[in-house]
Motif scaffolding. Structure first.
Motif, PDB file in Angstrom:
ATOM      1  N   ASN A 277      44.744  36.706  41.242  1.00 22.23           N
ATOM      2  CA  ASN A 277      43.424  36.077  41.166  1.00 22.23           C
ATOM      3  C   ASN A 277      43.042  35.622  39.766  1.00 22.23           C
ATOM      4  O   ASN A 277      41.890  35.264  39.517  1.00 22.23           O
ATOM      5  N   THR A 281      39.225  34.276  39.109  1.00 24.04           N
ATOM      6  CA  THR A 281      38.305  35.396  38.896  1.00 24.04           C
ATOM      7  C   THR A 281      38.277  35.771  37.417  1.00 24.04           C
ATOM      8  O   THR A 281      39.282  36.242  36.881  1.00 24.04           O
ATOM      9  N   GLY A 340      46.093  42.413  45.164  1.00 19.09           N
ATOM     10  CA  GLY A 340      44.763  41.840  45.354  1.00 19.09           C
ATOM     11  C   GLY A 340      43.715  42.841  45.758  1.00 19.09           C
ATOM     12  O   GLY A 340      42.649  42.464  46.266  1.00 19.09           O
TER      13      GLY A 340
END
Length: 375
Positions: A277, A281, A340
């Protein structure tokens, strides 16, 4: 916990000379003093030469350092008329003088007007131990974990350990005020509080992620250090910054401390970039840099002790075990992060720790002239 005499185990009492702080054993009259303080009292070049020759000779002492409890090194000092052997601890920069060996030092007391600055806050006063306390200390095992009651440590330690924070038990003497650490602390707290009012905007503007171009990725890599998502995030990171940072800065100096802190932050960001991510993110917080400080501390001061609570009992645990446990959790968390799962960047912690270990190992290698090893 006060430092103990390596000869007779009596508690050392802090004393002031005109220009330096040292620690005196009232029983055997030995003193522990840093090499920097000795340089202030005498010939700085001579102290440097003695230190260098001692490291080159690589002779180990039978005595343990009163600060970190590692075995000390032995070096020869003095002139042609009078030579004697001194014990030193390279990680703590301490020299131990037995009775009669420190006669050449000007340790005359400064008197009641001893300085009371943040670095020199301790009053120079004798504190003797009663026989029961001394017997209790001698009975303390040398293993990594010992157990004590809440009454042994006080309510401050009880409150901190109750919420899961380790409390440093026997930090070494500081020769320099941790100015850089305090500046980073104040700046981080101020910027994080400002960001709390509009946290989403600040995270998007200053958080680190791989979607940024150069040089913005470097700017945000450092800028993200100063932004925290909430009070618990901020307080936790600042607590560990203060606990570990002063000893690291004392050894590395102001610039060395900053180089380690932000070098660890950037490598922590690089490790975060490996996660699935990382492009979408943003990552914020000081934990990557602080992990570098913790890892450095663990390698350089593995025998310092911390207090930790478990099942309403307070345990005295070696720093190497405490910090090692944190990084073991990060290894497990990093595996989950790569899948994740979770909202904590454990890989950033491990990246920062890698810098701390590398710097500590390099300094130990330079000091000993050997490949890094623990004494």
């Amino acid at each position: 916990m006060k430092l103990r005499c390596p000869r007779c185990e009596t508690g050392l009492a802090k004393r002031w000379s005109k220009t330096a702080l040292y620690q005196l054993c009232a029983k055997c009259h030995g003193i522990a003093i840093t090499r920097y303080a000795v340089a202030h009292l005498g010939n700085p070049t001579g102290v440097q030469e003695f230190w260098r020759h001692t490291l080159e000779e690589n002779r180990m002492s039978e005595m343990a350092c009163p600060s970190c409890l590692r075995k000390m090194w032995v070096g020869q000092s003095g002139d042609d008329q009078k030579k004697f052997e001194l014990d030193i601890c390279p990680p703590c920069s301490l020299i131990w003088f037995d009775r009669g060996e420190h006669d050449a030092l000007d340790l005359r007391s400064k008197g009641p007007d001893a300085p009371k600055s943040a670095v020199q806050k301790a009053k120079a006063r004798h504190q003797s131990l009663d026989e029961a306390a001394l017997a209790s200390e001698r009975a303390r095992p040398s293993s990594g974990i010992t157990v004590g009651s809440i009454g042994d440590y006080g309510w401050g330690t009880f409150a901190l350990t109750l919420i899961g924070l380790p409390v440093e038990e026997d930090g070494g003497p500081l020769e320099r005020y941790p100015l850089a650490m305090m500046m980073v602390f104040v700046l981080t707290v101020a910027l994080s509080i400002i960001a709390f009012a509009n946290i989403d905007t600040y995270v998007q503007s200053y958080g680190f992620h791989t979607g940024l171009g150069f040089p913005r990725v470097l700017i945000n890599g450092i800028g993200s250090f100063f932004i925290h998502i909430g009070w618990l995030h901020l307080i936790g990171n600042m607590y560990f910054l203060v606990v570990f940072g002063d000893d690291v800065e004392n050894e590395l100096g102001h610039l060395g401390f900053l180089a380690l802190l932000f070098g660890a932050t950037l490598l922590g960001d690089a490790f975060y970039a490996l996660t699935p991510n990382a492009a979408i993110t943003p990552c914020i917080g000081a934990s990557g840099g602080v992990s570098g400080l913790m890892a450095y501390y663990m390698v350089r001061f593995p025998y310092r002790r911390f207090r930790l609570m478990f099942l309403m009992q307070i345990f005295s645990v070696r720093a190497s075990l405490i910090v090692g446990f944190f990084f073991f959790k990060d290894l497990i968390g990093a595996v989950m992060q790569m899948k994740g799962i979770g909202h904590v960047s454990h890989l950033s912690h491990l990246g920062g720790a890698a810098v701390g270990v590398a710097v500590a190992a390099f300094i130990s290698y330079r000091e000993s002239g050997l490949r890094y090893r623990r004494a």
